[in-house]
Design a protein around this motif. Structure first.
Motif, PDB file in Angstrom:
ATOM      1  N   LYS A  29      12.463  64.452  90.454  1.00 29.69           N
ATOM      2  CA  LYS A  29      12.764  63.894  91.909  1.00 29.69           C
ATOM      3  C   LYS A  29      12.703  65.134  92.803  1.00 29.69           C
ATOM      4  O   LYS A  29      13.714  65.938  92.611  1.00 29.69           O
ATOM      5  CB  LYS A  29      14.087  63.076  91.957  1.00 29.69           C
ATOM      6  CG  LYS A  29      14.389  62.395  93.224  1.00 29.69           C
ATOM      7  CD  LYS A  29      15.515  61.609  92.901  1.00 29.69           C
ATOM      8  CE  LYS A  29      15.893  60.682  94.144  1.00 29.69           C
ATOM      9  NZ  LYS A  29      16.216  61.493  95.392  1.00 29.69           N
ATOM     10  N   LEU A  58      10.952  59.489  95.500  1.00 27.39           N
ATOM     11  CA  LEU A  58      11.295  58.358  95.485  1.00 27.39           C
ATOM     12  C   LEU A  58      11.724  57.656  96.821  1.00 27.39           C
ATOM     13  O   LEU A  58      13.069  57.509  96.991  1.00 27.39           O
ATOM     14  CB  LEU A  58      12.429  58.074  94.606  1.00 27.39           C
ATOM     15  CG  LEU A  58      12.094  58.558  92.991  1.00 27.39           C
ATOM     16  CD1 LEU A  58      13.327  58.392  92.166  1.00 27.39           C
ATOM     17  CD2 LEU A  58      10.901  57.479  92.492  1.00 27.39           C
ATOM     18  N   GLY A  61       8.353  54.724  96.238  1.00 32.09           N
ATOM     19  CA  GLY A  61       8.411  54.902  94.838  1.00 32.09           C
ATOM     20  C   GLY A  61       9.356  54.191  93.897  1.00 32.09           C
ATOM     21  O   GLY A  61      10.415  53.961  94.275  1.00 32.09           O
ATOM     22  N   ASN A  62       8.737  53.820  92.848  1.00 34.24           N
ATOM     23  CA  ASN A  62       9.421  52.844  92.043  1.00 34.24           C
ATOM     24  C   ASN A  62       9.305  53.225  90.529  1.00 34.24           C
ATOM     25  O   ASN A  62       8.241  53.262  89.934  1.00 34.24           O
ATOM     26  CB  ASN A  62       8.937  51.450  92.094  1.00 34.24           C
ATOM     27  CG  ASN A  62       9.573  50.646  91.375  1.00 34.24           C
ATOM     28  OD1 ASN A  62      10.641  50.786  90.701  1.00 34.24           O
ATOM     29  ND2 ASN A  62       9.092  49.323  91.525  1.00 34.24           N
TER      30      ASN A  62
END
Ligand code: NAD
Ligand code: TYD
Length: 355
Positions: A56, A33, A37-38
């Motif tokens: 993550k 992320l 990154g979304n």
């Protein structure tokens, strides 16, 4: 189960959504992320329940990657994770070296350890697919033939140099350790969830906001455009049928000068969402200082993929670009999530000093 890395980015999130629609096989998405990154890209994946899991983390964290591989009996890894924007690599190459080179190396090490411990059948069936770019091949003149898989690597930006290094590492892990790898080199993608630092989404959103459409140099640089869903279908095909250790170029035979692309975007917007003053969005086009070391032309010869694996793109540039403009017009909530603080800072930093 498969593990993909960088699945919260532009292409990776399209891949996750398409995978969940096309297959029952569960997928784990490992993503650090970064700014690119979304998780909003993946809202639709939530309905897949336990078939989709997000973690993550960094591809350079071999311990984490090793645990994920072993605990979930992963049978394939698809590596999308990268720093991907040429302009950012010019302003600050360090992250590109860290993720694209060191990160890929650590990921390969974790995959090698996992692969060594598999039963012989599972080891034979295992795949590591590395997603790369046509930019590693360098720049073409107008009359040069399109890049084939044999083209000498001549990367010109810190981004393409770091991707080239990662491709060489992947190749070396196959030759030295027998890791069952596949590499794909794809041309420029466009489509839904494309972060608006790149030409196409930047111009769509700037046009609608009444801002300048910044064209570098003379706008005659040529890129070969592929709709992102076609890239995803090609990767699925290579994963399923690709020959071990082979490289496959992916492209749609859609070479366009940048200025033509931006004219097309303006014309579609003029039709679908006209300016209130009746003028064309083309009046917002502004020529700005060129990118340093700007590659003149990329073109992919994708005939090996078609000949050997029977893959062809589903979209033409005309159909894909229209779908893309429509998507940005229909998804203003998503646009609001990405055009927040960090994004605005980048735009100020990058375009602030340009004439
Ligand atoms: P992107 O920048 O939109 O997404 C990259 C993703 O990787 C982000 O979600 C980011 O958070 C994640 N990431 C970055 N560093 C990471 C790390 N160390 N560990 C884990 N995750 C990390 O990129 P994209 O456009 O979706 O490109 C995906 C891949 O496809 C890249 O490898 C790129 O080189 C390649 N590619 C892109 C294009 C294109 O036109 N965009 C064309 C050909 C190939
Ligand atoms: P980009 O979308 O950054 O992809 P890449 O550099 O990986 O090809 O750029 C596509 C082309 O558009 C490239 O030739 C640079 C040019 N460009 C502009 O003219 N203006 C812009 O504001 C941007 C971001 C790119």
């Amino acid at each position: 189960m498969i593990l993909i890395t960088g699945g919260a980015g532009f292409i990776g999130s399209n891949f996750v959504l398409d995978w969940l629609a096309a297959s029952d096989e569960p997928i784990i998405n490992l993503d650090k992320l970064t700014y690119a990154g979304n998780l909003h890209n993946l809202q639709q994946a939530q309905s897949a329940g336990s078939r989709y899991q997000f973690v993550k983390g960094d591809i350079a964290d071999s311990t984490l990657v090793g645990q994920l591989l072993d605990a979930n009996a992963i049978r394939a890894v698809v590596n999308f994770a990268a720093e991907s924007h040429v302009d950012r690599s010019i302003l600050g190459p360090e992250d590109f070296i860290q993720t694209n080179i060191v990160g890929t190396f650590r990921l390969l090490e974790a995959v090698r350890a996992h692969h060594k411990n598999l039963s012989s059948d599972a080891a034979k069936a295992f795949r590591f697919l590395h997603v790369s770019t046509d930019e590693v091949y360098g720049s073409l003149s107008k009359t040069d033939p399109a890049f084939t898989e044999d083209k000498r690597y001549e990367p010109n930006s810190p981004y393409s140099a770091s991707k080239a290094a990662s491709d060489h590492l992947v190749r070396a892990y196959h030759h030295t350790y027998g890791l069952p790898v596949l590499t794909t080199n794809c041309s420029n993608n466009y489509g839904p969830y494309h972060f608006p630092e790149k030409l196409i989404p930047l111009c769509i959103l700037n046009a609608l906001a009444g801002k300048a459409l910044p064209i570098y140099g003379d706008g005659q640089q040529i890129r070969d455009w592929l709709y992102v869903k076609d890239h995803c279908s090609a990767i699925r095909r290579v994963l399923e049928k690709g020959a071990l250790g082979e490289v496959y170029n992916i492209g749609g035979w859609n070479e366009k000068p940048n200025l033509d692309v931006v004219h097309t975007l303006c014309d579609i917007l003029d039709e679908l969402s006209p300016r209130t003053d009746g003028h064309s969005y083309r009046t917002q086009i502004t020529f700005v200082t060129d990118r340093p070391g700007h590659d003149r032309r990329y073109a992919i010869d994708a005939s090996k993929l078609e000949r050997e694996l029977g893959w062809k793109p589903a979209e033409t540039f005309e159909s894909g670009i229209r779908k893309t403009v429509r998507w940005y017009l229909d998804n203003t909530a998503w646009v609001d999530t990405v055009t927040s603080g960090a994004y605005r800072e980048w735009v100020d930093k990058h375009y602030g000093h340009r004439s």
